[in-house]
Design a protein around this motif. Sequence first.
Motif: not given
Ligand SMILES: NC(=O)c1ccc[n+]([C@@H]2O[C@H](COP(=O)([O-])OP(=O)(O)OC[C@H]3O[C@@H](n4cnc5c(N)ncnc54)[C@H](OP(=O)(O)O)[C@@H]3O)[C@@H](O)[C@H]2O)c1
Length: 294
Positions: A65, A262, A268
């Motif tokens: 995505d 990362k 993980e």
């Molecule tokens: N449609 C929308 O409006 C919308 C809005 C936001 C996001 N999204 C989509 O949803 C995806 C996921 O959302 P998100 O990235 O906001 O939230 P998420 O996947 O809940 O969290 C990602 C964050 O958590 C950290 N993280 C991930 N795995 C980890 C782990 N095992 N241990 C510690 N930290 C961890 C990452 O940092 P590190 O880089 O340091 O791992 C990153 O900063 C996005 O990539 C995007 O494609 C869509």
Amino acid sequence: MADRTGTITAALAGTIDIGGDLPVNRFGFGAMRITGEGIWGEPADREECKRVLLRAVALGINFIDTADSYGPEVSERLIAETLHPYPEDLVIATKGGLNRPGPGVWEPDGRPEHLRAACEGSLKRLRVEQIDVYQFHRPDPKVPFEESVGALVELKAEGKIRHIGLSNVTTDEVERAQKLTPIVSVQNRYSLFERDSEPVLEFCSLEEMAFLPWRPVAGGNLGASAVVEEIARRNHATPSQVALAWLLAHSPVMLPIPGTSKVEHLEENLGAVALGLAPADLAELDKIAPEPRG
Ligand SMILES: NC(=O)c1ccc[n+]([C@@H]2O[C@H](COP(=O)([O-])OP(=O)(O)OC[C@H]3O[C@@H](n4cnc5c(N)ncnc54)[C@H](OP(=O)(O)O)[C@@H]3O)[C@@H](O)[C@H]2O)c1
């Protein structure tokens, strides 16, 4: 910390058929985090982000995505630079409908002319002739919803989009869009702690549409929950694995898209697919009081 990678691949999560013709493993990758701070500009460690993409595909992840607004443009460019020519089974879902005036700032723009230009830009950056899944990022209060969706219907008729998805929508909006065109997916904020979209998820389940929960590991802040910590400890797992395993068990249309910059976190997180939580653990997680959102 449990290392569940070994021979684990995303295929263990089972598959979901997007739009009836794009079968993908039910564990995707969110490519918003392969950008700079504030989802702006190049990532701090570009080479590591490229390794994340390569590792994701090597581990069987075949749903990515992204959006034109991530970077902006940076995420889509990095995906193409790293993975093009794409593996046959890789499905890339992108989005349009937001402007980015600066770091951390997101402004809806659902005007048909904007969506057309956004789609054309994504086609070029992703180096494809047709976008597998094009999602309307967020309804724009200044533009009638049907006009925005109508623009995507036209792009689909022209062959530039294969399937249409929606993001940040209510059940009512999904039904309104369905009157104009088939909708294959909904992407809303949803996790153990944020369940405002439960009715939308139920609707997706009835309609057999994929539901992509965004922020599935609560932005990496899961350690704050004692319940999740304890269940993780009991299962020799990590809090993010527990959160993702709960999502996978919660609904067969769930397609989590955790994001990371990362490789270590990617591996993980993928470990969740091998974590069969006991019914008692799942029931306890079901009961976690979601945080109401204002
Ligand atoms: N449609 C929308 O409006 C919308 C809005 C936001 C996001 N999204 C989509 O949803 C995806 C996921 O959302 P998100 O990235 O906001 O939230 P998420 O996947 O809940 O969290 C990602 C964050 O958590 C950290 N993280 C991930 N795995 C980890 C782990 N095992 N241990 C510690 N930290 C961890 C990452 O940092 P590190 O880089 O340091 O791992 C990153 O900063 C996005 O990539 C995007 O494609 C869509």
